[in-house]
Scaffold this motif. Sequence first.
Motif, PDB file in Angstrom:
ATOM      1  N   ARG A 106      52.653  23.163  38.601  1.00  0.00           N
ATOM      2  CA  ARG A 106      52.854  24.836  39.369  1.00  0.00           C
ATOM      3  C   ARG A 106      54.514  24.919  39.522  1.00  0.00           C
ATOM      4  NH1 ARG A 106      52.919  27.469  44.176  1.00  0.00           N
ATOM      5  NH2 ARG A 106      52.252  29.444  44.249  1.00  0.00           N
ATOM      6  N   ARG A 107      55.239  24.048  40.089  1.00  0.00           N
ATOM      7  CA  ARG A 107      56.506  24.179  40.581  1.00  0.00           C
ATOM      8  C   ARG A 107      57.463  24.153  39.087  1.00  0.00           C
ATOM      9  NH1 ARG A 107      55.081  21.103  45.228  1.00  0.00           N
ATOM     10  NH2 ARG A 107      55.492  19.329  43.904  1.00  0.00           N
ATOM     11  N   ILE A 108      56.946  23.490  38.344  1.00  0.00           N
ATOM     12  CA  ILE A 108      57.826  23.299  36.714  1.00  0.00           C
ATOM     13  C   ILE A 108      57.525  24.649  36.224  1.00  0.00           C
ATOM     14  CG2 ILE A 108      57.678  22.400  34.514  1.00  0.00           C
ATOM     15  CD1 ILE A 108      56.827  19.725  35.669  1.00  0.00           C
ATOM     16  N   ALA A 109      56.379  25.269  36.155  1.00  0.00           N
ATOM     17  CA  ALA A 109      56.245  26.467  35.536  1.00  0.00           C
ATOM     18  C   ALA A 109      56.975  27.624  36.267  1.00  0.00           C
ATOM     19  CB  ALA A 109      54.645  26.922  35.732  1.00  0.00           C
ATOM     20  N   GLN A 110      57.341  27.359  37.651  1.00  0.00           N
ATOM     21  CA  GLN A 110      58.219  28.562  38.008  1.00  0.00           C
ATOM     22  C   GLN A 110      59.480  28.398  37.733  1.00  0.00           C
ATOM     23  OE1 GLN A 110      56.961  27.323  42.378  1.00  0.00           O
ATOM     24  NE2 GLN A 110      55.658  29.028  42.646  1.00  0.00           N
ATOM     25  N   GLN A 111      59.833  27.389  37.568  1.00  0.00           N
ATOM     26  CA  GLN A 111      61.123  27.027  37.265  1.00  0.00           C
ATOM     27  C   GLN A 111      61.471  27.538  35.791  1.00  0.00           C
ATOM     28  OE1 GLN A 111      63.515  26.228  39.573  1.00  0.00           O
ATOM     29  NE2 GLN A 111      62.208  26.099  41.234  1.00  0.00           N
ATOM     30  N   GLN A 112      60.723  27.115  34.972  1.00  0.00           N
ATOM     31  CA  GLN A 112      60.465  27.550  33.633  1.00  0.00           C
ATOM     32  C   GLN A 112      60.589  28.966  33.539  1.00  0.00           C
ATOM     33  OE1 GLN A 112      61.174  25.778  30.925  1.00  0.00           O
ATOM     34  NE2 GLN A 112      61.160  23.861  32.072  1.00  0.00           N
ATOM     35  N   ARG A 113      60.047  29.806  34.335  1.00  0.00           N
ATOM     36  CA  ARG A 113      59.934  31.219  34.319  1.00  0.00           C
ATOM     37  C   ARG A 113      61.415  31.544  34.559  1.00  0.00           C
ATOM     38  NH1 ARG A 113      59.635  35.611  37.701  1.00  0.00           N
ATOM     39  NH2 ARG A 113      58.189  37.143  36.986  1.00  0.00           N
ATOM     40  N   ARG A 114      62.100  30.834  35.507  1.00  0.00           N
ATOM     41  CA  ARG A 114      63.605  31.286  35.707  1.00  0.00           C
ATOM     42  C   ARG A 114      64.453  31.060  34.796  1.00  0.00           C
ATOM     43  NH1 ARG A 114      65.545  28.605  41.125  1.00  0.00           N
ATOM     44  NH2 ARG A 114      67.389  30.125  40.431  1.00  0.00           N
ATOM     45  N   ILE A 115      64.134  30.191  33.943  1.00  0.00           N
ATOM     46  CA  ILE A 115      65.012  29.864  32.874  1.00  0.00           C
ATOM     47  C   ILE A 115      64.847  30.840  31.706  1.00  0.00           C
ATOM     48  CG2 ILE A 115      65.305  28.066  30.896  1.00  0.00           C
ATOM     49  CD1 ILE A 115      64.568  26.034  32.895  1.00  0.00           C
ATOM     50  N   PHE A 134      58.429  37.716  27.658  1.00  0.00           N
ATOM     51  CA  PHE A 134      57.094  37.142  27.271  1.00  0.00           C
ATOM     52  C   PHE A 134      57.002  35.738  27.601  1.00  0.00           C
ATOM     53  CE2 PHE A 134      57.144  40.709  23.841  1.00  0.00           C
ATOM     54  CZ  PHE A 134      56.322  41.403  24.558  1.00  0.00           C
ATOM     55  N   GLY A 135      58.476  34.979  27.438  1.00  0.00           N
ATOM     56  CA  GLY A 135      58.430  33.720  27.699  1.00  0.00           C
ATOM     57  C   GLY A 135      57.827  33.453  29.311  1.00  0.00           C
ATOM     58  N   ALA A 136      58.441  34.396  30.177  1.00  0.00           N
ATOM     59  CA  ALA A 136      58.119  34.411  31.643  1.00  0.00           C
ATOM     60  C   ALA A 136      56.732  34.750  32.050  1.00  0.00           C
ATOM     61  CB  ALA A 136      58.855  35.533  32.240  1.00  0.00           C
ATOM     62  N   ALA A 137      56.066  35.565  31.006  1.00  0.00           N
ATOM     63  CA  ALA A 137      54.567  35.725  31.179  1.00  0.00           C
ATOM     64  C   ALA A 137      53.922  34.364  30.869  1.00  0.00           C
ATOM     65  CB  ALA A 137      54.268  36.769  30.007  1.00  0.00           C
ATOM     66  N   GLN A 138      54.407  33.734  29.840  1.00  0.00           N
ATOM     67  CA  GLN A 138      53.709  32.473  29.458  1.00  0.00           C
ATOM     68  C   GLN A 138      53.790  31.343  30.562  1.00  0.00           C
ATOM     69  OE1 GLN A 138      54.746  30.384  25.828  1.00  0.00           O
ATOM     70  NE2 GLN A 138      55.640  32.398  25.126  1.00  0.00           N
ATOM     71  N   GLU A 139      54.896  31.471  31.426  1.00  0.00           N
ATOM     72  CA  GLU A 139      54.875  30.609  32.542  1.00  0.00           C
ATOM     73  C   GLU A 139      54.104  31.053  33.495  1.00  0.00           C
ATOM     74  OE1 GLU A 139      56.168  27.610  32.159  1.00  0.00           O
ATOM     75  OE2 GLU A 139      57.026  28.193  30.064  1.00  0.00           O
ATOM     76  N   ASP A 140      53.995  32.491  34.032  1.00  0.00           N
ATOM     77  CA  ASP A 140      53.036  32.986  34.820  1.00  0.00           C
ATOM     78  C   ASP A 140      51.627  32.184  34.520  1.00  0.00           C
ATOM     79  OD1 ASP A 140      55.102  34.248  36.312  1.00  0.00           O
ATOM     80  OD2 ASP A 140      54.684  35.859  35.050  1.00  0.00           O
ATOM     81  N   ASN A 186      51.044  29.532  32.908  1.00  0.00           N
ATOM     82  CA  ASN A 186      50.756  28.101  32.995  1.00  0.00           C
ATOM     83  C   ASN A 186      50.813  27.680  34.693  1.00  0.00           C
ATOM     84  OD1 ASN A 186      51.154  27.327  30.497  1.00  0.00           O
ATOM     85  ND2 ASN A 186      53.463  27.454  30.511  1.00  0.00           N
ATOM     86  N   ARG A 187      51.220  28.488  35.335  1.00  0.00           N
ATOM     87  CA  ARG A 187      51.368  28.397  37.201  1.00  0.00           C
ATOM     88  C   ARG A 187      49.905  28.965  37.346  1.00  0.00           C
ATOM     89  NH1 ARG A 187      54.637  32.443  40.621  1.00  0.00           N
ATOM     90  NH2 ARG A 187      53.119  34.040  39.414  1.00  0.00           N
ATOM     91  N   ALA A 188      49.174  29.923  36.931  1.00  0.00           N
ATOM     92  CA  ALA A 188      47.888  30.215  37.260  1.00  0.00           C
ATOM     93  C   ALA A 188      47.123  28.974  36.813  1.00  0.00           C
ATOM     94  CB  ALA A 188      47.512  31.417  36.348  1.00  0.00           C
ATOM     95  N   ILE A 189      47.187  28.419  35.598  1.00  0.00           N
ATOM     96  CA  ILE A 189      46.337  27.249  35.242  1.00  0.00           C
ATOM     97  C   ILE A 189      46.683  26.103  35.871  1.00  0.00           C
ATOM     98  CG2 ILE A 189      46.053  25.700  33.160  1.00  0.00           C
ATOM     99  CD1 ILE A 189      47.074  27.547  31.187  1.00  0.00           C
ATOM    100  N   ALA A 190      47.635  25.758  36.668  1.00  0.00           N
ATOM    101  CA  ALA A 190      47.702  24.425  37.507  1.00  0.00           C
ATOM    102  C   ALA A 190      47.058  24.890  38.671  1.00  0.00           C
ATOM    103  CB  ALA A 190      49.331  24.483  37.842  1.00  0.00           C
ATOM    104  N   GLU A 191      47.061  26.105  39.176  1.00  0.00           N
ATOM    105  CA  GLU A 191      46.429  26.423  40.398  1.00  0.00           C
ATOM    106  C   GLU A 191      44.893  26.369  40.296  1.00  0.00           C
ATOM    107  OE1 GLU A 191      47.730  30.325  41.414  1.00  0.00           O
ATOM    108  OE2 GLU A 191      49.807  29.718  42.093  1.00  0.00           O
TER     109      GLU A 191
END
Length: 486
Positions: free
Chosen positions: A311-320, A369-375, A377-382
Motif C-alpha cells: 500500500r505504501r509503495i502504491a502511494q509513493q508510485q502515485r507521487r512519482i 492515468f498513472g496515478a489512477a493505476q496506483e490508486d 493498486n493501493r485499494a487492492i493492497a487494502e
Amino acid sequence: MFSARFVVLTIVSAIFSSTQSLSAIAQSKPISPTVSKSQTVQLPDSLNPSPNPLDLPTSPEQVRSQQAQPITLQQAIALARKNNRDLQIARQTLQRSQAALRQVQAAQLPTLNTQAEIANERTARETLDDLKYLNEKSSPANVLSGTIEVGYDIFTAGRRPARIRSAQEQVRLERLEVERLSEQTRLDVTNTYYDLQETDEQVRISQAAVTNARRSLQDAISLEEGGLGTGFDVVRARVQLGNAEQELIDAQSQQDIARRRLVELLSLSETVDVSAADPVRQAGRWTLSLEDSILLAYKNRVELQQQLAQRRIAQQQRRIALAGVRPQVSLFANYQILDDFNDEFSFKDGYAAGARLRWNFFDAGTARFGAAQEDANRAIAETRFAQTRNQIRFQVEQGYKNLQANARSIQTATAALQQAQEGLEIARVRFQGGAGTQLDVIAAENDLTRADVNRLNAILNYNRALATLQRAVSNFSKSKSTNSFE
C-alpha cells in the motif's frame, strides 16, 4: 572576467569534492545482510551441497546415495534455512532490492561529467568559401575542446523522495518475504519430517505384522501336525503372512520416497540420504487460548505487514506519476576550453552557470492515468490485507481445533492399543489350547495393527496440528513464550 571564471572553477571543484566525499560516505554504509535465526545444532559438513550451483553430475558415483544418515528435526530445519533454494532466491532478491535502493539514493548527490574532443575539421562551408573568394584551399583546423559540468536537481516535485521511499518499502517487502519463506520452510520441513517418521513407523508396524503372521503360521503347522488343526488353517495363515509381507514391501517403498523428498526439500548433497533420528512422540502443549492465539497471529504475521508495504509503495508510485506534470528545477555550472592549433593564439576558455526549469504542461493524461493505476493498486493492497486477515484467523482456528481433537485421540488410541495387545495374547493362548480358532488370532492381529496405526496417526496428526498452529501464529519460539508452549 578572470574573477568570474575563478568563481566558476571554485564552485565546480567544491561540488566535485563534496560529491566524492558524499559518495564515499554512502558507499561506506554496508548493506545489512539478512541473517536467518540462529541455530545451536551441529550440522555435518557432508550434508551440505556443492557450493557451485551450476554443478551437474556426469557419473553414477556422483549421484549414488550413501547409507542414510540420521538427523533430528532441529537439524533438518537448520539445514533448510541454510540450503533451501527458495530461501536463497528470496535472499538474493532482497540484495537486488537493496542495490536498487542505493541506486535511487544516489540521486541525492550532484552529477559531474566531463568530455574532451580533438578533431581535424574542415566544413563544407569553408571549402565553398575558398572556391568563391580565395580560389585556393585552406588548411584544415586542428581543434582541441573540453568541458566539465556539474549539475544538481534542487526541486523534483516530490519525485526523488518518492522514489527513495518506494525503494525503501520494496526492501522492507523483500525482507518480510525472506521471513515469511523462512517460517513456511520450517512448516514444510516439519511436516515432511513427520511424514518420514510415519513411514518409519509403518515399516515397524508392518515388520511386527510379518512377525506375528509367521508365529501364527508356526502355530497352525504345529497344531496340524498334532492333529488339533487343519490344512485350511495352515493355508489361511500362509495367506495372512503373504499379505503382511506385501504391506511391508509397500511401506519400505514409501519410506525410501519420504527420505528422498526430505533430501530434496533440504537441498542436500547429491549422494546424501537421511533418516529420522527423533522418536515419534507428542511434540508439546499449547496453553494459549484461541482468542489470544488469534491476536498474537495478527501481531506477528508478516503477510499483513507485506500488504501494508504494498500500500505504501502504491502511494509513493502515485507521487512519482504526478510529478511528471509538475515543474522540475536544476542547477548547473560548467567550464570549457578550446584551442585551435593552426592559429597563433593559446587555448581559450569559457564558463556557464545557471538554473534550468522543465515543466511538461500537457502529457495527454499520462500522469493522471498513472496515478489512477496506483490508486487501484493501493485499494487492492487494502482488500488483500482484509483477505489475509481472514485467512490467518481461519488457519489459527483450524490448527487449534485439530490440536484439541488429536489430543483426545491420542488418549483413546493409546488405550485401544493396550487392549488390542491383550486381546492378541488371549486369542493366541486360546488357539494354542484348542479353545479358539485361527480366525480369532488373525482378527486379533488385524486389530493390533489397526490400533497401532491409529495411535501413530493420532500422535503425528497432533504434531502436525501443533506445527500448523505455530506457523499460523508465526515467529513463535520457546525463548520468548515459555508460558505458552511446553
